[in-house]
Design an enzyme around this catalytic site. Sequence first.
Site, short mmCIF file in Angstrom:
data_model
loop_
_atom_site.label_atom_id
_atom_site.label_comp_id
_atom_site.label_asym_id
_atom_site.label_seq_id
_atom_site.Cartn_x
_atom_site.Cartn_y
_atom_site.Cartn_z
N ASP A 191 0.70 -1.25 0.11
CA ASP A 191 -0.01 -0.05 0.00
C ASP A 191 0.71 1.37 -0.03
O ASP A 191 0.53 2.10 -0.69
CB ASP A 191 -0.94 -0.04 1.21
CG ASP A 191 -1.92 -1.13 1.30
OD1 ASP A 191 -1.72 -2.07 0.43
OD2 ASP A 191 -2.84 -1.24 1.95
N GLU A 427 2.08 -8.79 11.62
CA GLU A 427 1.90 -8.65 10.22
C GLU A 427 3.35 -8.22 9.51
O GLU A 427 3.56 -8.67 8.48
CB GLU A 427 1.05 -7.33 10.30
CG GLU A 427 0.36 -6.95 8.85
CD GLU A 427 -0.59 -5.84 8.93
OE1 GLU A 427 -0.76 -5.28 10.03
OE2 GLU A 427 -1.07 -5.48 7.81
C1 2M8 Z 1 -3.20 -4.00 3.85
O1 2M8 Z 1 -4.12 -3.41 2.87
C2 2M8 Z 1 -5.36 -3.03 3.16
C3 2M8 Z 1 -6.01 -2.30 2.07
O2 2M8 Z 1 -6.31 -3.42 1.10
C4 2M8 Z 1 -5.58 -1.86 4.25
O3 2M8 Z 1 -4.42 -1.39 4.72
O4 2M8 Z 1 -6.55 -1.68 4.83
C5 2M8 Z 1 -1.95 -4.44 2.87
O5 2M8 Z 1 -0.84 -4.78 3.73
C6 2M8 Z 1 -2.55 -5.60 1.74
O6 2M8 Z 1 -1.26 -6.29 1.22
C7 2M8 Z 1 -3.21 -6.87 2.65
O7 2M8 Z 1 -3.85 -7.68 1.62
C8 2M8 Z 1 -4.33 -6.25 3.62
C9 2M8 Z 1 -4.87 -7.17 4.26
O8 2M8 Z 1 -3.88 -8.09 5.02
O9 2M8 Z 1 -4.01 -5.18 4.45
#
Ligand code: 2M8
Length: 462
Positions: A191, A427
């Site tokens: 992101d 994470e």
């Molecule tokens: C993160 O992205 C989401 C948006 O899609 C967020 O921050 O709200 C990123 O690390 C992405 O790669 C990942 O798939 C998602 C859920 O783990 O979180």
Amino acid sequence: MSNRLFLYKFETMEMTEITKENYGLKESAKEVLVNNSTGRFTKPTDNLYPHQWSWDAGFIAMGYAHYNQAAAERDLLHLFSGQWDNGMVPHIVFDDRGFEDKYFPGPSFWKTENAPNTPNSVQTSGICQPPIHATAVRHILCHAQDREKALSFADAIFPRIAAWHDYLYRERDKENDGLVYIRHPWESGQDNSPLWDPILNRMQLDPKIMPSYQRRDLGHVDAAERPTNLDYDRYIYLVDFFKKNSYNEESIRENECPFLVQDVLFNTILAKANRDIGEIAEAIGENSEKWFERADKTSRAIDKKLWCAEKQFYVNFDLNRGTQIHERVLAGFLPIYAGVPSKERTEILFNYLNTHCFCHLDDKCYAAPSYDRSSPEYSGSKYWRGPIWINLNWMLCMGLDRYGYTDYAERIMNSIIQLPSMSGFHEYFDPDTGRGYGSDNFSWTASLLLDVLYTREKSASN
Ligand code: 2M8
């Protein structure tokens, strides 16, 4: 096993101890997945990410594949229940409980139900994520506890994955050069990577047309470990822009979408997934030729258009500017995961990876950071701007192994085991201290650890 593996001592634990600890670690990793399972799918983590994410589902299935084939199949089928009629697999399939107080933007902001092509009974976002799914299905076939069942699952999901890849080439490869574009940083999965800074900084937002919104992520994780408000404004502006264009790909392009990028990682994952769907096709008696041809075409295009001769590195291409984006992120090494570069080019890449900029084999660092640590913008704790991510390292490990860099691959596998056992199933992790950041009990950290442990056990018993 290499000598280095025995010589290398982790900060707090030696290899023999790691082996002894494996059983408990495996059980803890499985517990993370049990706790994140809703019974219909596995969410990335509680609270911060309460829905189903697309590439997470693929990585989660890689771990389940070894011991709970049913859960791996269930998760992927649930994800594909949100597939659009045009073939797009959305980046989020929302839990029908909405959870608008936990996660933003939720279904009421995306409003994809007003767009053509969307599924009737499932609420989804209106963008996608890297197409890791064919690779996950192949993994299920390779490690199936019940081969017959895995084959019938592959048979059932094959047309859906085929439609997903067809969508990408039809709607996102308008130059027909074998590279598909992404139109939002969230589509890359990385992101707030520095990759996007030049484009996001160029976007001048008109406050009069900016929708008002409230971030929910900062209620779960420290702001210092998340994207900035300026980043979020741009993320939300783009979502609103897609919504105003009724999520129609042609009008998104015609109305000058400010973000159109041919991304190294997205295309690398696609190239590999094409090869994997080709193998699935062979296993179930379908024609595989088209998939292998696409894999070759995309691989060649990555190697040509996304290779920067000056920097000797793989870089993204900004379609709006018609120029490469020169940022030294870990994703720039990952074409090795899809077997893209020649041996000579891989040696160049390896000689850069194996320096203090990422992680030198003789350094006391953990696995490879997501961004060159010598860069002024590097941060060991800020999301996609430096920390270690287990999924990127898992792909790096596959790539290194494929080209014979086994010492380094083993070092990374050790870290995939070591980091969660030392700091919990976070994470992301600080590359120097191994400290965990972001959410805890994160599913793909657990599932990819399980994949590494099971794979090691299997190769030791062969
Ligand atoms: C993160 O992205 C989401 C948006 O899609 C967020 O921050 O709200 C990123 O690390 C992405 O790669 C990942 O798939 C998602 C859920 O783990 O979180």
